[in-house]
Design an enzyme around this catalytic site. Structure first.
Site, short mmCIF file in Angstrom:
data_model
loop_
_atom_site.label_atom_id
_atom_site.label_comp_id
_atom_site.label_asym_id
_atom_site.label_seq_id
_atom_site.Cartn_x
_atom_site.Cartn_y
_atom_site.Cartn_z
N GLY A 167 0.18 0.05 -5.09
CA GLY A 167 -0.99 -0.74 -4.86
C GLY A 167 -1.80 -0.18 -6.13
CB CYS B 56 -0.88 -0.10 1.21
SG CYS B 56 -2.05 -1.14 1.13
CG ASN C 151 2.90 0.89 3.43
OD1 ASN C 151 3.99 1.18 3.11
ND2 ASN C 151 2.58 -0.63 2.79
N GLY C 152 1.55 -1.82 5.46
CA GLY C 152 2.19 -2.75 6.24
C GLY C 152 1.35 -3.71 6.59
CE1 TYR D 27 8.81 -5.55 -8.87
CE2 TYR D 27 7.77 -5.40 -6.58
CZ TYR D 27 7.87 -5.47 -8.07
OH TYR D 27 6.40 -5.53 -8.83
#
Ligand code: AMP
Length: 483
Positions: free
Chosen positions: A42, A16, A117-118, A257
């Site tokens: 996302g 996210c 996010n996580g 990445y």
């Protein structure tokens, strides 16, 4: 506890991005732009909540930011000087509108919109307990446990309640939140996921990555520190360190990445880090060849570094079609089999008769590599050598990056020679973990305090996997199937 209904047992691992603005008349429009820059984090859903001094205005939708926030009408309805937004890539369980963030809660001390996010590693356990005590969950997202912990907290301010909630969760989280008074940013004590603060004139911005500050012309101020809570309100930016500090474990895969190469994380340019990884990879495993070819886009910076270090020309021997979304659904099995060609095509002229070094960032299931190698050979390459700018991915991530279960990770099942045979290359090499740390400027990885979270390569998980140890291991969707 009664058996949860289908969907209740699904656990989201979200990839996210979060973005927030405090103190700007175009807060929602800026947030939509910021989310555009974070779209790579996302692509499944996007949402924005704005606060106009009287009420929260919200819009969420499945799909890309442009699909949902492209119209002036929608942005016009999101009135307010503060806003928060989220892009999401749920990788397990149900994909439904009710799970699209920001999640909103209204409690005794006011309203709060939360973006995460996580991934929380004890959310099942907490959820079970909360449900037992009467909480009614509206989503199947792990993030919602935070809402319920806030709602049931005895603290008297929304920030204190958020902190109280977060002391009970385990896992990786970079949060953005919007209250009636403030925009709030939080990073977990190990700082696994990124979060930065910026300014635009008198407005404060929070964002997952600096590329989202660039898109709106905001100035970078600093990273939110691991374990730090920042609040931006009418009096400016405030910082709290309520969780105590632990040795940092920033996700090293963000550099390899996940992050955009034009972002800067912890003072490091992601692009430069990727090039240095490519250089280190060349030092470890270069081979006589005619061209270095990246698997685009993610392999490009590492291939440039590799080519520079090895003194072998860099060529775009594979061209990527940028108009193929990850969500393209192939109509039949046969068509699906052609999958990767939708996305990549060989540039025959530059491959024919050549000894090719292919550089990619990672091998997960091996699907991409197998098809790319086949394509490069069909284009007439004489030899194909594959070089990977990460160590073998042998363990799943439980902290917010989608990976399949361990038994589907190619490197957890086969050694390098067997992988080379399966993928069909003349040789295969991965950067070593030590080489990766060297590329990050760390001469030796200290196994007691490695500085980065590298669990996907080492199996050294820095945050307890409470749900996983309880048998609640996620079943991942085919996120990594080639689009
Ligand atoms: P695979 O085909 O399963 O081996 O996946 C490897 C490819 O997927 C590489 O080219 C990566 O660029 C990309 N990749 C690696 N990790 C992820 C991830 N977590 N989500 C989406 N794509 C990924």
């Amino acid at each position: 506890m009664p058996t949860p209904a289908r969907g209740e047992t699904d656990h989201f691992h979200d990839e996210c991005g979060v973005f927030g603005v405090f103190g700007h008349p175009d807060a929602a429009a800026l947030t939509a732009l910021g989310l555009h820059a974070l779209q790579h984090r996302g692509q499944e859903a996007a949402g924005i909540v704005a606060y106009d001094g009287e009420q929260f205005n919200e819009h969420r939708g499945m799909g890309l930011v442009g699909d949902n926030f492209g119209s002036p009408d929608i942005i016009g309805r999101l009135k307010g000087h503060s806003a928060i937004g989220h892009v999401r890539y749920a990788t397990t369980g149900e994909v439904a509108l009710r799970n699209v963030q920001p999640l909103f809660l209204e409690c005794e001390v006011g309203g709060l919109a939360i973006c995460h996010n996580g991934n929380l590693t004890n959310s099942y356990q907490l959820r079970r307990e909360l449900v037992r005590r009467g909480s009614l969950f509206h989503t199947t997202s792990d993030t919602e446990v935070i809402n319920h912990l806030i709602a049931t907290s005895k603290q008297t301010t929304i920030v204190d309640r958020l902190v109280d909630a977060l002391t009970q969760v385990e896992g990786a989280y970079s949060l953005g939140a919007l209250s009636q008074e403030a925009v709030i940013g939080v990073r977990d004590p190990l700082g696994v996921r990124p979060l930065v603060v910026g300014t635009l004139a008198d407005a404060w911005i929070i964002a997952s990555e600096t590329c989202a500050l660039d898109i709106i012309g905001a100035d970078f101020v600093r990273d939110v520190e691991p374990g730090e809570v920042v609040t931006a309100d009418a009096d400016g930016l405030h910082s709290y360190k309520p969780f105590g500090r632990k040795p940092e474990r920033f996700c090293i895969f963000e550099y390899i990445y996940f992050a955009r190469p034009d972002s800067v994380m912890e003072g490091r340019s992601v692009y430069e880090a990727r090039k240095r990884i490519g250089q280190e990879l060349a030092r470890e495993s270069s081979i006589d060849a005619d061209v270095v070819v990246p698997v685009p886009d993610s392999g490009v910076p590492a291939a440039i570094g590799f080519s520079q270090e090895a003194g072998i020309p860099f060529e775009l021997g594979i061209i990527r079609n940028h108009y193929v979304g990850r969500t393209f659904i192939e109509p039949t099995d046969q068509i699906r089999h052609l999958g990767v060609r939708l996305k990549h095509n060989a540039n025959r002229h530059d491959l024919k008769g050549k000894r090719v070094i292919l550089v990619d960032d990672s091998i997960v299931r091996g699907t991409t590599s197998t098809k790319i190698v086949d394509m490069v050979r069909n284009a007439g390459a004489r030899e194909v050598h594959m070089r990977i700018s990460s160590p073998p991915t042998t363990y799943p991530c439980f902290y917010g990056i989608a990976t399949p279960d361990r038994d589907q990770l190619l490197a957890s099942r086969y050694d390098i020679d067997a992988m080379a045979r399966l993928i069909g290359v003349d040789s295969l090499a991965f950067i070593s973990l030590a080489g990766l740390y060297r590329a990050m400027g760390i001469e030796e990885r200290d196994p007691r305090a490695p500085r980065f979270c590298d669990a996907c390569f080492s199996g050294d998980y820095p945050i307890p996997l409470i749900d996983a140890d309880d048998g609640k291991v996620s079943v991942q969707l085919s996120l990594l199937a080639p689009a």
